[in-house]
Every structure is written in C-alpha cells, then in structure tokens.
Design an enzyme around this catalytic site. Structure first.
Site, short mmCIF file in Angstrom:
data_model
loop_
_atom_site.label_atom_id
_atom_site.label_comp_id
_atom_site.label_asym_id
_atom_site.label_seq_id
_atom_site.Cartn_x
_atom_site.Cartn_y
_atom_site.Cartn_z
N LYS A 38 73.76 71.44 25.26
CA LYS A 38 75.03 71.82 25.89
C LYS A 38 75.26 71.08 27.19
O LYS A 38 76.37 71.01 27.69
CB LYS A 38 75.14 73.34 26.07
CG LYS A 38 73.95 74.02 26.66
CD LYS A 38 74.04 75.53 26.46
CE LYS A 38 72.67 76.15 26.66
NZ LYS A 38 72.53 77.49 26.24
N LYS A 72 64.83 69.22 33.74
CA LYS A 72 65.87 69.86 34.56
C LYS A 72 65.76 69.48 36.02
O LYS A 72 66.77 69.37 36.71
CB LYS A 72 65.82 71.38 34.39
CG LYS A 72 66.35 71.83 33.05
CD LYS A 72 66.98 73.21 33.10
CE LYS A 72 67.64 73.53 31.78
NZ LYS A 72 67.92 74.93 31.58
N LYS A 112 67.86 65.64 21.28
CA LYS A 112 68.38 66.89 20.71
C LYS A 112 69.82 67.15 21.18
O LYS A 112 70.21 66.72 22.28
CB LYS A 112 67.46 68.07 21.05
CG LYS A 112 67.68 68.67 22.39
CD LYS A 112 67.04 70.05 22.56
CE LYS A 112 67.48 70.54 23.93
NZ LYS A 112 67.03 71.81 24.36
#
Ligand code: TYM
Length: 334
Positions: free
Chosen positions: A200, A115, A197
């Site tokens: 979103k 992130k 993976k």
C-alpha cells in the site's frame, strides 16, 4: 482454547489504501474460519502511529477497515472484530514483553530496516519495537493460529521466541502460535515490478490494485502489468510477472495452477491480463457495494464495535492478569 475451539488471531493496519495483496493474502482466507476456530480480527490502530498519521484520516480509515472485514464476509456475531486501541491490555502486555525482548532481535527485523529507510526523519522507538506489540496482540488471546501473508512470518517467529522465553522463566503462560498461510495468494507481487511485493505504500499507483479502485481502473492496471518477452504463459521463476497474474487468478477463482495454465494454453499475454482484470473487478465490485451499504448503517456498526471490544477485553484481561501475577506485580485489593 475457548469453548473447546482453537484460537485464531489476525490483524491489519488501516494505514494507506488496502491492496489486493491484503485481501488475497489475508482477509479472504479469514472468511469461514469461525466454524472451526474462535476468531479475533483486530484493526491494529496502535501499530499505525509508528508512522505519522493525520488524526481524522486515521479515524476514518480504521472504521472503513472494520467495515471491510464485515463486508468481506466475516460475521461479527461469530468473530470478534474490534479496534486494538479499545482494549488497553494490548499496550500493557507490550510494555511487559518489551522487557523480555533484546535490542539485537529487533535490529534484525527486515520491516524495521525498510520502514526506517523510508521514514528517515521519524525513526521512533515504536517503529523499532513494533513486533513486540504484535506479539502482545497474538499472545493475549492464547492464540493457536495466525493467518497472515508471507511478509509477516519474521514477526511471527519473534513472537514465538518471546513467548518461549517467557514460558521458560514462568511456566506455561502463553500458547505458542503457529502461522497459518493460505495455499495461494500468500505473496502477491507488484504489477509494475513483480520481484517486489504489492504494497500500500508503493509510490507508483499502477503497481498496486486498491480494494476501492473502480472497475475500469482495475482493468486498466492489469492491462499495464509488466510481463516479459517470452510470449508463453508458463508458471516459472523466469517469468515473475506471468506467475503473479496466474497466482492472482487462482486466488480469486479457487482454480488450481494447472487448470489455469490449461485454460490459457496457447493464448496471448493480452488475453491473460484482460481475464485476470475482469476476474478481480468481479470480486471487488460487490465488496465495494457491501462496504457502502454497511457504512450507512451507523447503529449496527457501533453496536458491533461496543460488544466486541467488551468480549476482546474479557479474554485479553484474563491473560494480562495471569502475566502480572507471574512476574510479581501486587494483587488487586477488592
Ligand atoms: P499489514 O497491515 O501490512 O497487512 C495485513 C495482511 O495482509 C498481508 N499482505 C499480503 N499478503 C500477500 N501479498 C501481499 N502483497 C501482501 N501485503 C500484505 C500481510 O501479510 C498481513 O497478513 N503487522 C501486521 C499487522 C498485525 C498483525 C498482528 C497481524 C499487527 N498485529 C497480529 C497478525 C497478528 C501488518 O502490518 O500487516
């Protein structure tokens, strides 16, 4: 334990559009657990602000997520479904646990690394200590089991480390939680890059199936799913795209891998993609209809929000007060 039942806790972020990965890896497995466990399912809005949010959108998405929990079949009378920000003990315990967590431990977290690479202009302290807030979420309810997808295992491990460290100093304050991973669907992969993976925050909209995608979009995304040139439907590492489609099919239908492979034996990739697309669409269409119906029932949803925040605050408050007493904060004067 609450009333002789083990405690189960999980949460989801209302950030971005929820994907099929969120549903199959987590939400779908939560349904029905309340028969055996005392369940808390939180909309973790405090976690969401580690990345900048538009206030109106965050508010709207948080409510939509709470409604989705119910639409998915989690009965709000038997399960405590609530917003993290309505129970102030989460933030209070997180502060305390911050003081029992090492910088080095947080530095190792892969999600923080990912992130902070993605949001290089906003590497805030909250993003860094995110796993501590997650530990507080879990430990506040003396949780035994945490149903999550594979990607949350590292966070759960650190939660256990923090709890054990605290217990070693102050005695048995926290229950040490265990992960609870579904047999299938724990790691749903991107349809465009099956080594990654499904997420979103993926920039390619064809990589993820969103829970609110309409039927045609779902089927189209599966038709475009990246596979390989082997031409045989087998379940093996060399064919991650096909393996992912089989995983999705099994997670949706409850069939075993062996049964699915028998069903598709000798058939082409096109058939498999269409069948999985149809199956997923059949699962999502009623879910979307139920969400729309519940969204219209404002009074009912508001009642749940109020009652469950009170219930969660009661249990969270008990643990928080115990912790405060143990570490030497002064008693309240009544
Ligand atoms: P979040 O919101 O990213 O994801 C919610 C749940 O969905 C699972 N998941 C997946 N499972 C399978 N395949 C995928 N591709 C996939 N993508 C997501 C996640 O494993 C998770 O179970 N930090 C957490 C939220 C949280 C939490 C907690 C969870 C905060 N406090 C306490 C459990 C207990 C998160 O960001 O999940």
């Amino acid at each position: 334990m609450i009333d002789g039942k083990k405690v189960l806790f999980s949460g989801m972020q209302a950030t971005g559009n929820l994907t099929l990965g969120n549903y199959l890896g987590a939400l779908k497995n939560w349904v029905g657990l309340a028969d055996d466990y005392e369940c808390f399912y939180c909309v973790v809005d405090e976690h969401s602000i580690t990345v900048r949010q538009d206030p109106a959108t965050l508010r709207k998405r948080s409510r939509a997520l709470l409604i989705l929990y119910i639409a998915a079949g989690i009965d709000p009378k038997k399960n405590c479904i609530y917003y993290q920000s309505h129970v102030s003990a989460h933030a209070e315990l997180a502060w305390i646990l911050n003081c029992y967590t090492y910088m080095g431990e947080m530095n190792r977290m892969t999600q923080f690394k990912d992130k902070s690479a993605k949001h290089a202009d906003n590497i805030n302290v909250g993003l860094f200590s995110y796993p501590v807030l997650m530990a507080a979420d879990i430990l506040l309810y003396q949780t035994d089991l945490v149903p999550v997808g594979n990607d949350q295992l590292q966070h759960l491990e650190i939660c256990r480390d923090i709890a054990e460290r605290f217990n070693n100093i102050y005695g048995d304050v926290f229950t040490i939680p265990e992960p609870y991973i579904g047999k299938v669907g724990a790691r749903i992969m991107s349809l465009q890059n099956p080594e990654k993976k499904m997420s979103k925050s993926d920039e390619n909209p064809n990589a993820s199936v969103y829970l609110m995608d309409d039927r045609d979009t779902v089927i189209r995304k599966f038709r475009r799913a990246v596979t390989d040139s082997e031409g045989q439907i087998l379940y093996r590492d060399e064919q991650p795209g096909i393996r992912n489609l089989i995983d999705i099919y099994c997670a949706c239908t409850g069939k075993t891998k062996e049964a699915a492979l028998r069903e598709f034996d000798g058939r082409g990739y096109g058939d498999l993609k269409s069948a999985v697309g149809e199956t997923v669409a059949d699962l999502l269409t009623p879910l979307q209809a139920r969400c729309a119906e519940l969204t219209r029932d404002k009074e009912y949803i508001d009642g749940i929000i109020k009652d469950n925040a009170e219930k969660a605050s009661y249990f969270a408050g008990k643990t928080l007060r115990k912790v405060q007493r143990k570490i030497g904060f002064p008693d309240r004067v009544r």
